[in-house]
Scaffold this active site. Sequence first.
Site, mmCIF file in Angstrom:
data_model
loop_
_atom_site.group_PDB
_atom_site.id
_atom_site.type_symbol
_atom_site.label_atom_id
_atom_site.label_comp_id
_atom_site.label_asym_id
_atom_site.label_seq_id
_atom_site.Cartn_x
_atom_site.Cartn_y
_atom_site.Cartn_z
ATOM 1 C CG HIS A 62 56.400 36.869 19.645
ATOM 2 N ND1 HIS A 62 55.235 36.405 19.504
ATOM 3 C CD2 HIS A 62 56.993 36.483 18.977
ATOM 4 C CE1 HIS A 62 54.977 36.696 18.009
ATOM 5 N NE2 HIS A 62 56.681 36.756 17.463
ATOM 6 C CG ASP A 109 52.166 37.939 19.932
ATOM 7 O OD1 ASP A 109 53.170 38.738 20.684
ATOM 8 O OD2 ASP A 109 52.487 37.388 19.333
ATOM 9 C CB SER A 204 56.467 38.614 14.882
ATOM 10 O OG SER A 204 56.761 37.551 15.151
#
Length: 255
Positions: A62, A109, A204
């Site tokens: 993402h 992800d 992330s």
Amino acid sequence: MFLYIFLIFFGISVAAGMESGITGGKEAKLHSRPYMASLQNNGHHTCGGMLIKRDYVLTSAHCLNEFTVDLVVVLGAHNISTQENSQQKINVRKYIRHPLFEQNNYSHDIMLLKLKTKAKINKFVKVMPLPKKNGKTLANMKCSIAGWGIKNPKDDRASSVLREVTLKLQENSQCKKKWQEYFNSDRMICSVSDGKDAFCQGDSGSPLICNTKPQAIATFTFDGDCTNKKYPEVYVKIGYFLPWIKKMIGKKLVI
């Protein structure tokens, strides 16, 4: 039940519960994590990552989104607000998202970044070997994660220096109970915040390190409250995706 997931790169919040940056914790010892990468979009830090081969970085899928102009990978950094002599800035040649990644399903992800040039290995920049198999992680195990994400959930500025935090893993059954369809027990693990320490926006793609080995990649936590003690922080397991990683970049992961 309707949840809000806070995606942990800068610039996106989606309905379902996700986000990332080191809240609490401490400043990392200078160049103590030479595998760490800062992913920067238009000169601004957006995500973390890990150098797994001289020309490949592992991160979250993402981190590539509609706001991405041209990601640059910065290696060998401690203070990303300055031009350190140790830093290597390398453009991305190719983005390799897992083919099953979906915007509303983060159990895949994970993404590989093929670099345009190979990193120069030295005391500031080193490759992190991946786990050899998809092993089990135990609840209550203490693991660490580092990044340049926000230090305070109320402040959207990235940290200039690399920060790290130690977090305790949670039982998968508890993760599933809280996150329901957003958590996949085969592909994910989670940690619980003590109300002070957590990863947050901007983290992330940063690796979760357990017993000196990278076990997972930071994915999401609760929207607007990184230190929420009720909802665990979620990661995708690196071990589960080893066959895909090897297929994409070759079996020899370290050169």
